[in-house]
Design a protein around this motif. Structure first.
Motif, PDB file in Angstrom:
ATOM      1  N   SER A  54       0.828  -1.215   0.000  1.00 54.22           N
ATOM      2  CA  SER A  54       0.000   0.000   0.000  1.00 54.22           C
ATOM      3  C   SER A  54       0.866   1.271   0.000  1.00 54.22           C
ATOM      4  CB  SER A  54      -0.966   0.000   1.172  1.00 54.22           C
ATOM      5  OG  SER A  54      -0.247   0.177   2.332  1.00 54.22           O
ATOM      6  N   ILE A  55       0.307   2.318  -0.545  1.00 61.66           N
ATOM      7  CA  ILE A  55       1.058   3.566  -0.720  1.00 61.66           C
ATOM      8  C   ILE A  55       0.565   4.591   0.292  1.00 61.66           C
ATOM      9  CG2 ILE A  55       1.556   5.474  -2.322  1.00 61.66           C
ATOM     10  CD1 ILE A  55       1.461   3.568  -4.602  1.00 61.66           C
ATOM     11  N   ASP A  56       1.504   5.253   0.920  1.00 63.37           N
ATOM     12  CA  ASP A  56       1.232   6.249   1.947  1.00 63.37           C
ATOM     13  C   ASP A  56       0.923   7.612   1.341  1.00 63.37           C
ATOM     14  OD1 ASP A  56       1.309   5.648   4.521  1.00 63.37           O
ATOM     15  OD2 ASP A  56       3.318   6.465   4.896  1.00 63.37           O
ATOM     16  N   MET A  57       0.289   8.460   2.143  1.00 62.79           N
ATOM     17  CA  MET A  57       0.042   9.822   1.656  1.00 62.79           C
ATOM     18  C   MET A  57       1.074  10.764   2.285  1.00 62.79           C
ATOM     19  SD  MET A  57      -3.381  11.836   2.818  1.00 62.79           S
ATOM     20  CE  MET A  57      -3.304  13.535   3.351  1.00 62.79           C
ATOM     21  N   THR A  58       1.653  11.607   1.446  1.00 60.73           N
ATOM     22  CA  THR A  58       2.600  12.578   1.975  1.00 60.73           C
ATOM     23  C   THR A  58       2.172  13.962   1.468  1.00 60.73           C
ATOM     24  OG1 THR A  58       4.897  13.266   1.855  1.00 60.73           O
ATOM     25  CG2 THR A  58       4.203  11.850   0.140  1.00 60.73           C
ATOM     26  N   LEU A  59       2.390  14.996   2.288  1.00 58.95           N
ATOM     27  CA  LEU A  59       1.909  16.322   1.897  1.00 58.95           C
ATOM     28  C   LEU A  59       2.972  17.096   1.144  1.00 58.95           C
ATOM     29  CD1 LEU A  59      -0.051  18.123   4.756  1.00 58.95           C
ATOM     30  CD2 LEU A  59      -0.881  17.218   2.612  1.00 58.95           C
ATOM     31  N   ARG A  60       2.618  17.511  -0.074  1.00 62.04           N
ATOM     32  CA  ARG A  60       3.491  18.439  -0.801  1.00 62.04           C
ATOM     33  C   ARG A  60       2.558  19.589  -1.216  1.00 62.04           C
ATOM     34  NH1 ARG A  60       4.806  16.157  -6.104  1.00 62.04           N
ATOM     35  NH2 ARG A  60       3.059  17.503  -6.446  1.00 62.04           N
ATOM     36  N   LEU A  61       2.098  20.315  -0.188  1.00 59.81           N
ATOM     37  CA  LEU A  61       0.962  21.244  -0.270  1.00 59.81           C
ATOM     38  C   LEU A  61      -0.335  20.460  -0.451  1.00 59.81           C
ATOM     39  CD1 LEU A  61       1.700  24.594  -2.099  1.00 59.81           C
ATOM     40  CD2 LEU A  61       2.146  23.956   0.249  1.00 59.81           C
ATOM     41  N   VAL A  62      -0.402  19.592  -1.453  1.00 56.99           N
ATOM     42  CA  VAL A  62      -1.558  18.699  -1.566  1.00 56.99           C
ATOM     43  C   VAL A  62      -1.070  17.275  -1.282  1.00 56.99           C
ATOM     44  CG1 VAL A  62      -2.694  20.161  -3.280  1.00 56.99           C
ATOM     45  CG2 VAL A  62      -1.234  18.316  -4.046  1.00 56.99           C
ATOM     46  N   PRO A  63      -2.007  16.361  -0.900  1.00 61.32           N
ATOM     47  CA  PRO A  63      -1.549  15.004  -0.580  1.00 61.32           C
ATOM     48  C   PRO A  63      -1.155  14.233  -1.838  1.00 61.32           C
ATOM     49  CG  PRO A  63      -3.900  15.272  -0.073  1.00 61.32           C
ATOM     50  CD  PRO A  63      -3.453  16.531  -0.733  1.00 61.32           C
ATOM     51  N   VAL A  64       0.070  13.771  -1.890  1.00 64.78           N
ATOM     52  CA  VAL A  64       0.525  13.000  -3.052  1.00 64.78           C
ATOM     53  C   VAL A  64       0.961  11.610  -2.582  1.00 64.78           C
ATOM     54  CG1 VAL A  64       1.297  15.063  -4.313  1.00 64.78           C
ATOM     55  CG2 VAL A  64       2.918  13.836  -2.891  1.00 64.78           C
ATOM     56  N   PRO A  65       0.974  10.635  -3.484  1.00 64.64           N
ATOM     57  CA  PRO A  65       1.445   9.306  -3.095  1.00 64.64           C
ATOM     58  C   PRO A  65       2.940   9.353  -2.743  1.00 64.64           C
ATOM     59  CG  PRO A  65       0.246   9.246  -5.192  1.00 64.64           C
ATOM     60  CD  PRO A  65       0.479  10.678  -4.869  1.00 64.64           C
ATOM     61  N   SER A  66       3.319   8.601  -1.702  1.00 65.03           N
ATOM     62  CA  SER A  66       4.715   8.665  -1.239  1.00 65.03           C
ATOM     63  C   SER A  66       5.664   7.990  -2.234  1.00 65.03           C
ATOM     64  CB  SER A  66       4.836   8.009   0.130  1.00 65.03           C
ATOM     65  OG  SER A  66       4.346   6.694   0.038  1.00 65.03           O
ATOM     66  N   ARG A  67       5.144   7.131  -3.086  1.00 60.56           N
ATOM     67  CA  ARG A  67       5.962   6.590  -4.189  1.00 60.56           C
ATOM     68  C   ARG A  67       5.060   6.455  -5.420  1.00 60.56           C
ATOM     69  NH1 ARG A  67       4.791   1.178  -4.041  1.00 60.56           N
ATOM     70  NH2 ARG A  67       3.971   0.489  -2.046  1.00 60.56           N
ATOM     71  N   PRO A  68       5.683   6.299  -6.600  1.00 59.64           N
ATOM     72  CA  PRO A  68       4.857   6.313  -7.821  1.00 59.64           C
ATOM     73  C   PRO A  68       3.776   5.224  -7.826  1.00 59.64           C
ATOM     74  CG  PRO A  68       7.195   6.415  -8.359  1.00 59.64           C
ATOM     75  CD  PRO A  68       7.111   6.160  -6.878  1.00 59.64           C
ATOM     76  N   VAL A  69       2.628   5.581  -8.351  1.00 56.65           N
ATOM     77  CA  VAL A  69       1.553   4.593  -8.540  1.00 56.65           C
ATOM     78  C   VAL A  69       1.830   3.907  -9.875  1.00 56.65           C
ATOM     79  CG1 VAL A  69      -0.935   4.296  -8.906  1.00 56.65           C
ATOM     80  CG2 VAL A  69      -0.109   6.024  -7.281  1.00 56.65           C
ATOM     81  N   ARG A  70       2.134   2.598  -9.811  1.00 54.50           N
ATOM     82  CA  ARG A  70       2.483   1.890 -11.055  1.00 54.50           C
ATOM     83  C   ARG A  70       1.303   1.006 -11.474  1.00 54.50           C
ATOM     84  NH1 ARG A  70       7.742  -1.228 -10.291  1.00 54.50           N
ATOM     85  NH2 ARG A  70       7.461  -1.459 -12.540  1.00 54.50           N
ATOM     86  N   LEU A  71       0.668   1.406 -12.572  1.00 52.28           N
ATOM     87  CA  LEU A  71      -0.531   0.693 -13.027  1.00 52.28           C
ATOM     88  C   LEU A  71      -0.229  -0.171 -14.240  1.00 52.28           C
ATOM     89  CD1 LEU A  71      -3.381   3.395 -13.165  1.00 52.28           C
ATOM     90  CD2 LEU A  71      -2.896   1.762 -11.347  1.00 52.28           C
ATOM     91  N   ARG A  72      -0.868  -1.344 -14.297  1.00 54.57           N
ATOM     92  CA  ARG A  72      -0.878  -2.097 -15.559  1.00 54.57           C
ATOM     93  C   ARG A  72      -2.305  -2.056 -16.093  1.00 54.57           C
ATOM     94  NH1 ARG A  72       1.103  -6.784 -14.190  1.00 54.57           N
ATOM     95  NH2 ARG A  72       3.214  -6.313 -14.837  1.00 54.57           N
ATOM     96  N   LEU A  73      -2.423  -1.696 -17.393  1.00 56.71           N
ATOM     97  CA  LEU A  73      -3.749  -1.587 -17.996  1.00 56.71           C
ATOM     98  C   LEU A  73      -3.953  -2.739 -18.970  1.00 56.71           C
ATOM     99  CD1 LEU A  73      -3.660   2.197 -19.011  1.00 56.71           C
ATOM    100  CD2 LEU A  73      -4.635   1.205 -16.945  1.00 56.71           C
ATOM    101  N   THR A  74      -5.099  -3.390 -18.862  1.00 56.78           N
ATOM    102  CA  THR A  74      -5.428  -4.424 -19.849  1.00 56.78           C
ATOM    103  C   THR A  74      -6.762  -4.046 -20.470  1.00 56.78           C
ATOM    104  OG1 THR A  74      -4.475  -5.954 -18.261  1.00 56.78           O
ATOM    105  CG2 THR A  74      -5.633  -6.933 -20.142  1.00 56.78           C
ATOM    106  N   GLU A  75      -6.794  -4.029 -21.818  1.00 58.70           N
ATOM    107  CA  GLU A  75      -8.068  -3.650 -22.456  1.00 58.70           C
ATOM    108  C   GLU A  75      -9.118  -4.735 -22.224  1.00 58.70           C
ATOM    109  OE1 GLU A  75      -8.700  -1.192 -26.062  1.00 58.70           O
ATOM    110  OE2 GLU A  75      -6.623  -1.818 -26.417  1.00 58.70           O
ATOM    111  N   ARG A  76     -10.362  -4.292 -22.002  1.00 57.55           N
ATOM    112  CA  ARG A  76     -11.451  -5.253 -21.782  1.00 57.55           C
ATOM    113  C   ARG A  76     -11.836  -5.954 -23.069  1.00 57.55           C
ATOM    114  NH1 ARG A  76     -14.061  -4.938 -16.938  1.00 57.55           N
ATOM    115  NH2 ARG A  76     -13.482  -3.154 -15.672  1.00 57.55           N
TER     116      ARG A  76
END
Ligand code: HEM
Length: 465
Positions: free
Chosen positions: A443-465
């Motif tokens: 799980s990814i933590d929230m960190t504040l950089r003025l607005v809440p950003v993910p503490s590490r990159p969100v890495r998504l894999r997309l598969t077409e339906r």
């Protein structure tokens, strides 16, 4: 449990942590992880001291409030021209360089005049109609591009993709068909603009615990970088707006509607430049959280997909209960502004404590949004809580005023309709086209950089339906 102390004159004394002379509790904040974890630090303070307490954050004396009824009371007392905190480095920049800014930085009668005009253009009940088409077109192009380039693969740099998408939508909303026609020629400028807006937030977050005047006087690198990022963003926004004004003179898009109100070009430029800056970080990061939360919940993706199969028009999509629940729930857990701010024009009692006029009040909506008194199972991502039971009540919300991502009252977010439509329509299109999964399951933590950003990159894999 907190105890209410009474001062020598018989008035209840607001709870407050002990701090050191001059620096207050700055060392405690550093020990708790610095400003990037301020939401958690304040949350712990509320648990220790109660729903209303006082603390000096660096040089600034603050009153923190996490009780929803007291928060509503603050909004009811805000007056005709509410005042909120404007970040120190930005205010100093505006002063040093004689820069006149948009709504967020205006106050008093000037703010009221422009805000009334912008309310009629951006918040009246039918104002969504004009922006649906441009938002829909940009969202269609985004998913088509993702399908072409990343289907079956990792989507690299989701944050950059969404910054670019947020600026693209703002351009399309402002200029309607005109931008959609000129898109290719403006591609490089829009790309650069998206990166610079991103940079501004990064650099101003670095300045948050140092008095801006000191940073500027010492010319520390964070100040120099902030100045150059903001210089470039403002000049690019001015450039883009100036180029689009002649194109929109006949009333095209939101820009055409603003021009039709008879506002002078120089004011149009500063208002529009700040709409861009206000629109970049906010929707891009919120959408990043939405996609992250959905990618962790494959069953929910399927349920949404079924909900989406029953409707055809954009208006219907934007009203779908589960889809709306997903967006609301992401904003409850990761509010773009974890603290809303007000300076009240008169002395008042807040939570039974005396608060003098002009004291900075911070409404801790990260805390109120995760308090189990307001939301059962508060840390769970449970979009169904925002759907209604047979009596018309929300299924899992005890107090809906405890989650106020767009704030409340006369000074609430002017872009909320646009933001809401762009997040719901884009999420819908992503779900209709792809199945998403996380490449790193942790799980990814929230960190504040003025607005809440993910503490590490969100890495998504997309598969077409
Ligand atoms: C998820 C998206 C967004 C969130 C959560 C959000 C939230 C907020 C919040 C909390 C405020 C401060 C209100 C206050 O002081 O009470 C604000 C102000 C503002 N927002 Fe947004 N915002 C979002 C998107 C946008 C967009 C897309 C635009 C532009 C189209 C925008 C333009 C502004 C402006 C100009 C202000 C200043 C209003 C004033 O002072 O009168 N925002 N927003």
């Amino acid at each position: 449990m907190w105890r209410r102390a009474v001062s020598a004159c018989g008035e209840a004394e607001m709870p407050s942590p002990r701090g050191l002379p001059f620096i207050g509790t700055v060392l405690d904040i550093f020990a708790a992880g610095g400003t990037s974890r301020l939401h958690e630090y304040v949350d712990a303070r509320h648990r220790q001291l109660g729903p209303v307490y006082r603390e000096s954050i660096g040089p600034v004396k603050c009153v923190f409030v996490s009780d929803p009824s007291e928060m509503r009371r603050v909004f009811s007392l805000e007056g005709k021209c509410p005042r909120h905190l404007q970040p120190d480095p930005w205010v100093l920049y505006n002063k040093m360089y004689g820069c006149k800014r948009g709504l967020f930085f205006m106050d008093g009668e000037e703010w009221l005049r422009f805000r009334r005009t912008m309310n009629t253009l951006m918040l009246r009940p039918d104002s969504g109609d004009a922006v649906v088409k441009p938002i829909d077109t940009v969202a269609d192009e985004l998913v088509a591009r993702w399908a072409r380039k990343y289907s079956g693969d990792e989507l690299p740099r989701l944050d950059r993709e969404l910054y670019r998408w947020a600026i693209d939508i703002m351009m399309a909303v402002l200029t309607g068909d005109k931008y959609l026609k000129h898109r290719l020629e403006l591609e490089d400028v829009v790309d650069r603009f998206a990166s610079v807006v991103h940079l501004i937030f990064e650099e101003s977050a670095r300045l948050s615990l140092i008095p801006a005047k000191m940073a500027a006087f010492l010319k520390i690198p964070a100040w120099k970088n902030f100045v150059s990022a903001i210089d470039e963003a403002i000049s690019l926004a001015h450039d883009l707006t100036t180029r689009m004004i002649p194109e929109c003179q006949n009333g095209e898009g939101l820009l055409g509607a603003i021009l039709a109100e008879g506002i002078e070009d120089k004011d149009v430029i500063r208002i529009v430049a700040d709409l861009f800056i206000g629109a970049g970080d906010t929707t891009a990061n919120s959408t990043q959280w939405i996609l992250y939360l959905l990618a962790r919940n494959p069953n929910l993706q399927e349920e949404l997909h079924v909900e989406l199969q029953k409707v055809y028009g954009c208006d219907e999509v934007a009203q779908l209960p589960l889809l709306r629940g997903v967006v609301k729930e992401a904003l409850r857990l990761y509010p773009t502004a974890p603290f809303l701010t007000r300076y009240l024009p008169q002395d008042n009692l807040i939570g039974g404590y005396h608060v003098p006029a002009g004291d900075l009040i911070l409404l801790s909506i990260y805390t109120s949004g995760r308090d189990e008194k307001n939301f059962p199972k508060p840390n769970e991502f449970w979009p169904h809580r925002w759907t209604r039971d047979s009596d018309g009540n929300y299924k899992g919300v005890s107090n809906c005023f405890a989650s106020l991502p767009f704030s409340m009252g006369a000074r609430s977010c002017i872009g909320r309709k646009i933001a809401d439509l762009q997040m719901t329509l884009t999420t819908a299109k992503v779900i209709q086209r792809f199945k998403m999964e996380l490449i790193e399951k942790k799980s990814i933590d929230m960190t504040l950089r003025l607005v809440p950003v993910p503490s590490r990159p969100v890495r998504l894999r997309l598969t077409e339906r």
